[in-house]
Design a protein around this motif. Structure first.
Motif, PDB file in Angstrom:
ATOM      1  N   ARG A  34     -25.971  34.173  91.349  1.00 53.50           N
ATOM      2  CA  ARG A  34     -26.472  33.556  92.571  1.00 53.50           C
ATOM      3  C   ARG A  34     -25.421  33.647  93.677  1.00 53.50           C
ATOM      4  O   ARG A  34     -24.226  33.612  93.409  1.00 53.50           O
ATOM      5  CB  ARG A  34     -26.814  32.087  92.320  1.00 53.50           C
ATOM      6  CG  ARG A  34     -27.926  31.851  91.304  1.00 53.50           C
ATOM      7  CD  ARG A  34     -28.033  30.369  90.981  1.00 53.50           C
ATOM      8  NE  ARG A  34     -26.787  29.848  90.414  1.00 53.50           N
ATOM      9  CZ  ARG A  34     -26.553  28.564  90.187  1.00 53.50           C
ATOM     10  NH1 ARG A  34     -27.471  27.659  90.503  1.00 53.50           N
ATOM     11  NH2 ARG A  34     -25.405  28.171  89.655  1.00 53.50           N
ATOM     12  N   ARG A  35     -25.893  33.769  94.906  1.00 52.79           N
ATOM     13  CA  ARG A  35     -24.968  33.818  96.041  1.00 52.79           C
ATOM     14  C   ARG A  35     -24.124  32.546  96.078  1.00 52.79           C
ATOM     15  O   ARG A  35     -24.641  31.442  95.927  1.00 52.79           O
ATOM     16  CB  ARG A  35     -25.752  33.960  97.349  1.00 52.79           C
ATOM     17  CG  ARG A  35     -24.863  34.181  98.575  1.00 52.79           C
ATOM     18  CD  ARG A  35     -25.718  34.419  99.801  1.00 52.79           C
ATOM     19  NE  ARG A  35     -26.565  35.586  99.626  1.00 52.79           N
ATOM     20  CZ  ARG A  35     -26.182  36.843  99.871  1.00 52.79           C
ATOM     21  NH1 ARG A  35     -24.933  37.067 100.275  1.00 52.79           N
ATOM     22  NH2 ARG A  35     -27.016  37.839  99.704  1.00 52.79           N
ATOM     23  N   GLY A  36     -22.833  32.690  96.264  1.00 43.03           N
ATOM     24  CA  GLY A  36     -21.928  31.545  96.300  1.00 43.03           C
ATOM     25  C   GLY A  36     -21.415  31.119  94.947  1.00 43.03           C
ATOM     26  O   GLY A  36     -20.651  30.153  94.853  1.00 43.03           O
ATOM     27  N   SER A  37     -21.779  31.847  93.887  1.00 38.82           N
ATOM     28  CA  SER A  37     -21.331  31.477  92.543  1.00 38.82           C
ATOM     29  C   SER A  37     -19.858  31.795  92.347  1.00 38.82           C
ATOM     30  O   SER A  37     -19.326  32.759  92.909  1.00 38.82           O
ATOM     31  CB  SER A  37     -22.146  32.209  91.484  1.00 38.82           C
ATOM     32  OG  SER A  37     -23.490  31.788  91.491  1.00 38.82           O
ATOM     33  N   GLY A  38     -19.204  30.980  91.529  1.00 46.49           N
ATOM     34  CA  GLY A  38     -17.831  31.250  91.147  1.00 46.49           C
ATOM     35  C   GLY A  38     -17.774  32.326  90.081  1.00 46.49           C
ATOM     36  O   GLY A  38     -18.809  32.814  89.590  1.00 46.49           O
ATOM     37  N   CYS A  39     -16.576  32.712  89.712  1.00 43.32           N
ATOM     38  CA  CYS A  39     -16.392  33.732  88.676  1.00 43.32           C
ATOM     39  C   CYS A  39     -16.973  33.227  87.360  1.00 43.32           C
ATOM     40  O   CYS A  39     -16.634  32.131  86.912  1.00 43.32           O
ATOM     41  CB  CYS A  39     -14.908  34.041  88.513  1.00 43.32           C
ATOM     42  SG  CYS A  39     -14.570  35.309  87.267  1.00 43.32           S
TER      43      CYS A  39
END
Length: 382
Positions: A34-39
Protein backbone atom coordinates in the motif's frame (compact mmCIF):
# COMPACT_ATOMS: atom_id res chain seq x y z
CA UNK A 1 -1.88 -14.26 9.88
CA UNK A 2 -1.45 -11.82 12.76
CA UNK A 3 0.20 -8.42 12.60
CA UNK A 4 3.49 -7.91 10.80
CA UNK A 5 5.64 -10.93 11.66
CA UNK A 6 8.75 -9.94 13.67
CA UNK A 7 10.71 -12.86 12.24
CA UNK A 8 10.63 -11.89 8.54
CA UNK A 9 14.02 -11.31 6.94
CA UNK A 10 15.34 -10.12 3.58
CA UNK A 11 18.58 -11.65 2.30
CA UNK A 12 20.36 -9.83 -0.55
CA UNK A 13 23.26 -11.79 -2.00
CA UNK A 14 26.27 -10.32 -3.77
CA UNK A 15 26.76 -10.09 -7.51
CA UNK A 16 28.41 -6.91 -8.76
CA UNK A 17 26.41 -5.33 -11.58
CA UNK A 18 23.98 -8.25 -11.43
CA UNK A 19 22.58 -6.71 -8.23
CA UNK A 20 20.50 -4.47 -10.51
CA UNK A 21 18.19 -7.49 -10.77
CA UNK A 22 17.60 -7.30 -7.00
CA UNK A 23 16.59 -3.66 -7.38
CA UNK A 24 14.02 -4.73 -9.96
CA UNK A 25 12.58 -7.38 -7.64
CA UNK A 26 12.36 -4.82 -4.83
CA UNK A 27 10.61 -2.45 -7.21
CA UNK A 28 8.14 -5.20 -8.06
CA UNK A 29 7.49 -5.84 -4.36
CA UNK A 30 7.06 -2.12 -3.70
CA UNK A 31 4.25 -2.12 -6.25
CA UNK A 32 2.43 -4.73 -4.15
CA UNK A 33 2.45 -2.74 -0.90
CA UNK A 34 0.00 0.00 0.00
CA UNK A 35 1.12 3.56 -0.66
CA UNK A 36 2.87 4.95 2.42
CA UNK A 37 3.76 1.51 3.79
CA UNK A 38 6.96 0.97 5.72
CA UNK A 39 9.55 -1.64 4.79
CA UNK A 40 7.92 -5.08 5.11
CA UNK A 41 11.27 -6.57 6.19
CA UNK A 42 12.12 -5.90 9.85
CA UNK A 43 15.41 -7.79 9.41
CA UNK A 44 17.69 -7.09 6.44
CA UNK A 45 21.07 -8.59 5.56
CA UNK A 46 23.27 -8.03 2.56
CA UNK A 47 26.64 -9.06 1.21
CA UNK A 48 28.79 -7.35 -1.40
CA UNK A 49 26.60 -5.40 -3.87
CA UNK A 50 23.49 -6.63 -2.05
CA UNK A 51 24.68 -4.76 1.03
CA UNK A 52 24.21 -1.42 -0.78
CA UNK A 53 20.47 -1.99 -1.17
CA UNK A 54 20.32 -3.35 2.38
CA UNK A 55 21.76 -0.10 3.76
CA UNK A 56 19.50 2.02 1.55
CA UNK A 57 16.37 0.22 2.81
CA UNK A 58 17.55 0.39 6.42
CA UNK A 59 18.19 4.13 6.06
CA UNK A 60 14.52 4.78 5.34
CA UNK A 61 12.50 1.87 6.79
CA UNK A 62 9.34 3.97 7.18
CA UNK A 63 8.94 4.57 3.44
CA UNK A 64 9.54 1.45 1.42
CA UNK A 65 8.46 2.72 -2.00
CA UNK A 66 10.52 5.88 -1.75
CA UNK A 67 13.61 4.00 -0.58
CA UNK A 68 13.32 1.56 -3.50
CA UNK A 69 12.75 4.42 -5.93
CA UNK A 70 15.89 6.17 -4.67
CA UNK A 71 17.92 2.98 -5.17
CA UNK A 72 16.49 2.51 -8.65
CA UNK A 73 17.42 6.05 -9.72
CA UNK A 74 21.08 5.24 -9.12
CA UNK A 75 21.03 1.87 -10.87
CA UNK A 76 19.02 3.12 -13.87
CA UNK A 77 21.72 5.63 -14.79
CA UNK A 78 24.81 3.71 -13.72
CA UNK A 79 28.13 4.19 -15.48
CA UNK A 80 31.28 2.15 -14.97
CA UNK A 81 33.17 5.33 -14.09
CA UNK A 82 30.85 5.77 -11.08
CA UNK A 83 32.25 2.50 -9.69
CA UNK A 84 35.91 2.51 -10.69
CA UNK A 85 38.23 4.52 -12.89
CA UNK A 86 37.96 3.00 -16.37
CA UNK A 87 39.29 5.79 -18.61
CA UNK A 88 42.23 5.16 -20.90
CA UNK A 89 44.77 6.99 -18.73
CA UNK A 90 43.75 5.10 -15.58
CA UNK A 91 43.84 1.75 -17.37
CA UNK A 92 47.26 2.56 -18.84
CA UNK A 93 48.67 3.64 -15.47
CA UNK A 94 47.32 0.47 -13.85
CA UNK A 95 48.83 -1.70 -16.58
CA UNK A 96 52.24 0.00 -16.32
CA UNK A 97 52.16 -0.29 -12.53
CA UNK A 98 51.54 -4.03 -12.76
CA UNK A 99 54.23 -4.47 -15.44
CA UNK A 100 56.88 -2.57 -13.47
CA UNK A 101 56.04 -4.43 -10.27
CA UNK A 102 56.35 -7.81 -12.00
CA UNK A 103 59.50 -6.99 -13.97
CA UNK A 104 61.30 -5.51 -10.96
CA UNK A 105 60.09 -8.11 -8.48
CA UNK A 106 58.53 -5.30 -6.46
CA UNK A 107 61.80 -3.39 -6.05
CA UNK A 108 61.00 -0.36 -8.22
CA UNK A 109 57.35 -0.06 -7.24
CA UNK A 110 55.20 -1.99 -4.81
CA UNK A 111 52.68 -4.37 -6.38
CA UNK A 112 49.26 -2.74 -6.85
CA UNK A 113 46.70 -3.45 -4.15
CA UNK A 114 43.95 -4.02 -6.70
CA UNK A 115 43.23 -4.09 -10.41
CA UNK A 116 40.82 -1.14 -10.25
CA UNK A 117 40.61 2.12 -8.31
CA UNK A 118 37.10 2.29 -6.82
CA UNK A 119 37.41 5.82 -5.39
CA UNK A 120 34.37 6.89 -7.50
CA UNK A 121 32.23 4.32 -5.68
CA UNK A 122 33.32 5.73 -2.32
CA UNK A 123 32.20 9.19 -3.46
CA UNK A 124 28.91 7.95 -4.89
CA UNK A 125 27.86 6.03 -1.77
CA UNK A 126 29.03 8.79 0.56
CA UNK A 127 26.73 11.19 -1.26
CA UNK A 128 23.74 8.84 -1.60
CA UNK A 129 23.50 6.92 1.66
CA UNK A 130 22.63 8.24 5.12
CA UNK A 131 24.15 5.90 7.71
CA UNK A 132 23.06 8.23 10.52
CA UNK A 133 19.43 7.43 9.69
CA UNK A 134 19.86 3.74 10.57
CA UNK A 135 20.00 4.26 14.38
CA UNK A 136 16.91 6.48 14.16
CA UNK A 137 14.95 3.75 12.39
CA UNK A 138 16.07 1.21 14.98
CA UNK A 139 15.21 3.53 17.87
CA UNK A 140 11.73 4.13 16.49
CA UNK A 141 11.36 0.35 16.04
CA UNK A 142 10.66 0.67 12.33
CA UNK A 143 13.50 -1.79 11.80
CA UNK A 144 14.61 -4.69 13.99
CA UNK A 145 18.09 -5.34 12.63
CA UNK A 146 20.43 -4.91 9.69
CA UNK A 147 23.56 -6.91 8.97
CA UNK A 148 26.39 -6.26 6.50
CA UNK A 149 28.66 -9.21 5.73
CA UNK A 150 32.40 -8.95 5.10
CA UNK A 151 35.34 -11.36 5.24
CA UNK A 152 38.26 -11.08 7.64
CA UNK A 153 41.63 -11.63 5.97
CA UNK A 154 43.24 -12.03 9.40
CA UNK A 155 41.01 -14.86 10.63
CA UNK A 156 39.47 -16.13 7.37
CA UNK A 157 36.02 -15.75 8.94
CA UNK A 158 32.79 -14.38 7.57
CA UNK A 159 31.93 -11.38 9.74
CA UNK A 160 28.46 -9.88 10.05
CA UNK A 161 28.57 -6.27 11.22
CA UNK A 162 25.11 -5.58 12.59
CA UNK A 163 22.94 -3.04 14.36
CA UNK A 164 19.69 -3.93 16.11
CA UNK A 165 16.82 -2.32 18.02
CA UNK A 166 16.98 -4.91 20.80
CA UNK A 167 19.94 -6.62 22.47
CA UNK A 168 21.34 -9.39 20.26
CA UNK A 169 24.46 -11.05 21.58
CA UNK A 170 27.43 -11.27 19.21
CA UNK A 171 27.99 -14.80 17.97
CA UNK A 172 30.99 -16.88 17.00
CA UNK A 173 30.66 -20.15 15.09
CA UNK A 174 32.92 -22.12 12.80
CA UNK A 175 34.02 -19.71 10.05
CA UNK A 176 31.43 -17.04 10.83
CA UNK A 177 30.73 -14.55 13.57
CA UNK A 178 28.77 -11.39 14.29
CA UNK A 179 29.79 -8.07 15.85
CA UNK A 180 27.47 -5.28 16.94
CA UNK A 181 28.79 -1.96 15.63
CA UNK A 182 27.82 1.54 14.55
CA UNK A 183 27.51 0.85 10.83
CA UNK A 184 29.47 3.14 8.53
CA UNK A 185 30.61 3.47 4.94
CA UNK A 186 33.82 1.61 5.84
CA UNK A 187 31.81 -1.51 6.72
CA UNK A 188 29.92 -1.31 3.44
CA UNK A 189 33.05 -0.77 1.34
CA UNK A 190 34.66 -3.75 3.07
CA UNK A 191 31.71 -5.88 1.99
CA UNK A 192 32.15 -4.61 -1.60
CA UNK A 193 35.90 -5.28 -1.83
CA UNK A 194 35.94 -8.10 -4.42
CA UNK A 195 39.38 -9.75 -4.22
CA UNK A 196 41.90 -8.61 -6.85
CA UNK A 197 39.42 -6.12 -8.33
CA UNK A 198 39.18 -3.74 -5.34
CA UNK A 199 41.54 -3.15 -2.43
CA UNK A 200 40.67 -4.54 1.03
CA UNK A 201 39.41 -2.17 3.71
CA UNK A 202 41.01 -1.65 7.12
CA UNK A 203 38.36 -1.46 9.84
CA UNK A 204 38.34 -2.58 13.47
CA UNK A 205 42.12 -3.18 13.44
CA UNK A 206 42.19 -5.61 10.53
CA UNK A 207 41.59 -5.89 6.80
CA UNK A 208 38.30 -7.08 5.34
CA UNK A 209 37.21 -8.05 1.85
CA UNK A 210 34.11 -9.06 -0.05
CA UNK A 211 31.33 -10.44 2.12
CA UNK A 212 30.71 -13.49 -0.06
CA UNK A 213 34.23 -14.96 0.16
CA UNK A 214 33.89 -17.05 3.32
CA UNK A 215 30.13 -16.93 3.61
CA UNK A 216 29.50 -20.67 3.61
CA UNK A 217 26.03 -20.05 5.06
CA UNK A 218 24.60 -16.84 3.55
CA UNK A 219 21.25 -17.31 5.30
CA UNK A 220 22.70 -17.62 8.81
CA UNK A 221 23.24 -13.86 9.49
CA UNK A 222 19.51 -13.16 9.13
CA UNK A 223 18.72 -16.18 11.30
CA UNK A 224 21.14 -15.02 14.00
CA UNK A 225 19.39 -11.65 13.94
CA UNK A 226 16.08 -13.37 14.67
CA UNK A 227 14.52 -14.20 11.30
CA UNK A 228 12.97 -17.58 10.55
CA UNK A 229 11.09 -16.57 7.41
CA UNK A 230 13.48 -15.47 4.68
CA UNK A 231 12.91 -13.85 1.31
CA UNK A 232 16.12 -14.43 -0.61
CA UNK A 233 16.86 -12.48 -3.79
CA UNK A 234 19.68 -14.09 -5.75
CA UNK A 235 21.37 -13.04 -8.98
CA UNK A 236 21.80 -16.38 -10.75
CA UNK A 237 19.29 -18.88 -12.09
CA UNK A 238 19.44 -21.90 -9.79
CA UNK A 239 19.21 -24.41 -12.62
CA UNK A 240 20.37 -22.63 -15.75
CA UNK A 241 23.52 -23.80 -17.55
CA UNK A 242 26.30 -21.25 -17.77
CA UNK A 243 27.83 -20.11 -21.04
CA UNK A 244 30.99 -22.05 -21.74
CA UNK A 245 33.31 -22.65 -24.64
CA UNK A 246 31.80 -24.73 -27.41
CA UNK A 247 34.97 -26.84 -27.51
CA UNK A 248 35.48 -28.59 -24.14
CA UNK A 249 39.08 -29.22 -25.16
CA UNK A 250 39.86 -25.50 -25.30
CA UNK A 251 41.90 -24.23 -22.36
CA UNK A 252 39.84 -21.69 -20.36
CA UNK A 253 40.99 -18.09 -20.51
CA UNK A 254 41.77 -15.99 -17.45
CA UNK A 255 38.50 -14.15 -17.95
CA UNK A 256 36.53 -17.39 -18.08
CA UNK A 257 38.21 -18.71 -14.92
CA UNK A 258 37.63 -15.40 -13.13
CA UNK A 259 33.97 -15.55 -14.15
CA UNK A 260 33.64 -19.04 -12.69
CA UNK A 261 35.34 -17.81 -9.52
CA UNK A 262 32.77 -15.04 -9.14
CA UNK A 263 29.95 -17.51 -9.78
CA UNK A 264 31.32 -19.69 -6.98
CA UNK A 265 31.74 -16.63 -4.77
CA UNK A 266 28.22 -15.30 -5.20
CA UNK A 267 25.99 -18.29 -5.97
CA UNK A 268 27.31 -21.72 -4.95
CA UNK A 269 27.05 -21.06 -1.20
CA UNK A 270 23.40 -20.04 -1.52
CA UNK A 271 22.49 -23.27 -3.28
CA UNK A 272 24.25 -25.34 -0.62
CA UNK A 273 22.73 -23.37 2.27
CA UNK A 274 19.21 -23.85 0.93
CA UNK A 275 19.86 -27.59 0.87
CA UNK A 276 21.09 -27.43 4.48
CA UNK A 277 17.92 -25.58 5.51
CA UNK A 278 15.81 -28.26 3.84
CA UNK A 279 17.59 -31.01 5.78
CA UNK A 280 17.46 -28.96 9.00
CA UNK A 281 13.70 -28.50 8.71
CA UNK A 282 13.23 -32.28 8.62
CA UNK A 283 14.75 -32.72 12.07
CA UNK A 284 12.23 -33.45 14.84
CA UNK A 285 11.65 -30.41 17.05
CA UNK A 286 13.72 -28.08 14.87
CA UNK A 287 12.77 -24.40 14.61
CA UNK A 288 11.25 -24.38 11.14
CA UNK A 289 12.86 -21.99 8.65
CA UNK A 290 10.67 -20.85 5.75
CA UNK A 291 12.31 -19.56 2.59
CA UNK A 292 11.11 -17.96 -0.63
CA UNK A 293 13.82 -17.59 -3.25
CA UNK A 294 13.58 -15.23 -6.21
CA UNK A 295 16.20 -15.63 -8.95
CA UNK A 296 16.39 -14.48 -12.58
CA UNK A 297 14.16 -16.24 -15.07
CA UNK A 298 16.68 -15.49 -17.84
CA UNK A 299 20.43 -15.93 -18.24
CA UNK A 300 22.11 -12.70 -17.16
CA UNK A 301 25.31 -13.59 -19.02
CA UNK A 302 23.35 -13.65 -22.26
CA UNK A 303 21.88 -10.23 -21.47
CA UNK A 304 25.40 -8.94 -20.75
CA UNK A 305 26.55 -10.17 -24.17
CA UNK A 306 24.09 -7.83 -25.89
CA UNK A 307 25.27 -4.81 -23.89
CA UNK A 308 29.03 -5.33 -23.92
CA UNK A 309 29.51 -2.51 -26.46
CA UNK A 310 28.43 -0.01 -23.75
CA UNK A 311 31.65 -0.47 -21.78
CA UNK A 312 34.39 2.17 -22.07
CA UNK A 313 36.87 1.31 -24.81
CA UNK A 314 39.82 0.92 -22.42
CA UNK A 315 37.91 -1.58 -20.29
CA UNK A 316 36.81 -3.52 -23.37
CA UNK A 317 40.44 -3.81 -24.42
CA UNK A 318 41.41 -5.06 -20.96
CA UNK A 319 38.61 -7.65 -20.92
CA UNK A 320 39.56 -8.79 -24.43
CA UNK A 321 43.14 -9.23 -23.22
CA UNK A 322 41.86 -11.33 -20.30
CA UNK A 323 39.81 -13.48 -22.68
CA UNK A 324 36.46 -12.18 -21.44
CA UNK A 325 35.12 -10.94 -24.78
CA UNK A 326 33.80 -14.27 -26.10
CA UNK A 327 30.83 -16.34 -24.96
CA UNK A 328 32.88 -18.18 -22.34
CA UNK A 329 33.88 -14.87 -20.74
CA UNK A 330 30.39 -13.40 -20.48
CA UNK A 331 30.11 -14.49 -16.85
CA UNK A 332 32.85 -12.07 -15.83
CA UNK A 333 31.37 -9.33 -17.99
CA UNK A 334 27.94 -9.79 -16.38
CA UNK A 335 29.45 -8.84 -12.99
CA UNK A 336 31.35 -5.78 -14.24
CA UNK A 337 28.90 -4.23 -16.71
CA UNK A 338 27.88 -1.20 -14.67
CA UNK A 339 26.23 0.52 -17.63
CA UNK A 340 22.66 1.73 -17.77
CA UNK A 341 21.51 -0.31 -20.78
CA UNK A 342 22.38 -3.51 -18.95
CA UNK A 343 21.25 -2.42 -15.47
CA UNK A 344 17.93 -1.14 -16.80
CA UNK A 345 17.21 -4.44 -18.51
CA UNK A 346 18.04 -6.29 -15.28
CA UNK A 347 15.76 -4.00 -13.29
CA UNK A 348 12.95 -4.65 -15.77
CA UNK A 349 13.57 -8.41 -15.53
CA UNK A 350 13.51 -8.34 -11.73
CA UNK A 351 10.28 -6.34 -11.71
CA UNK A 352 8.71 -8.73 -14.22
CA UNK A 353 9.76 -11.79 -12.19
CA UNK A 354 8.31 -10.26 -9.01
CA UNK A 355 5.04 -9.51 -10.76
CA UNK A 356 4.86 -13.04 -12.10
CA UNK A 357 5.10 -14.33 -8.53
CA UNK A 358 3.04 -11.56 -6.97
CA UNK A 359 0.47 -13.82 -5.28
CA UNK A 360 3.22 -15.99 -3.80
CA UNK A 361 5.21 -13.00 -2.54
CA UNK A 362 2.16 -11.25 -1.13
CA UNK A 363 1.15 -14.34 0.84
CA UNK A 364 4.67 -15.00 2.12
CA UNK A 365 5.23 -11.41 3.28
CA UNK A 366 1.69 -10.71 4.55
CA UNK A 367 1.97 -7.29 2.91
CA UNK A 368 -1.47 -6.19 4.00
CA UNK A 369 -0.06 -5.81 7.53
CA UNK A 370 2.83 -3.49 6.59
CA UNK A 371 2.79 -0.32 8.77
CA UNK A 372 2.15 3.06 7.15
CA UNK A 373 3.99 6.32 7.81
CA UNK A 374 4.13 9.83 6.41
CA UNK A 375 6.01 9.89 3.12
CA UNK A 376 9.48 11.29 2.81
CA UNK A 377 12.87 10.15 1.52
CA UNK A 378 16.13 9.87 3.47
CA UNK A 379 18.44 8.98 0.57
CA UNK A 380 19.94 11.98 -1.15
CA UNK A 381 18.96 12.70 -4.73
CA UNK A 382 22.24 14.39 -5.52
Amino acid sequence: MDAEPPDLGLVLTGGGARAAYQVGVLKGISGLVRRGSGCPFPIITGASAGAVSAVALASDPAHFRQAVYAIERVWRDFRVDQVFRADGVSMLKSGLHWALAVLSGGWLVHPPRSLFDNAPLWNLLRARLDFDAIPRGLYKERLDAIGICATSYAHADSMTFYASSSPIDPWKRAFHQGARVQLSLDHLMASLAIPFLFRPIFVHDQYYGDGAMRQTSPLSPAMHLGANRLLVIGVGDMGAPVLTSRDPGTEPSFGQMFGFMLDSLFMDQLHADLEHIKVYNERPGARHIETLVVTPSRDLSEIARRHRHELPMALRVLLRTLGASNSAGMQLLSYLLFERGYTRELIALGQSDARARAAEIRQFLALEHAPRYRARSVISSR
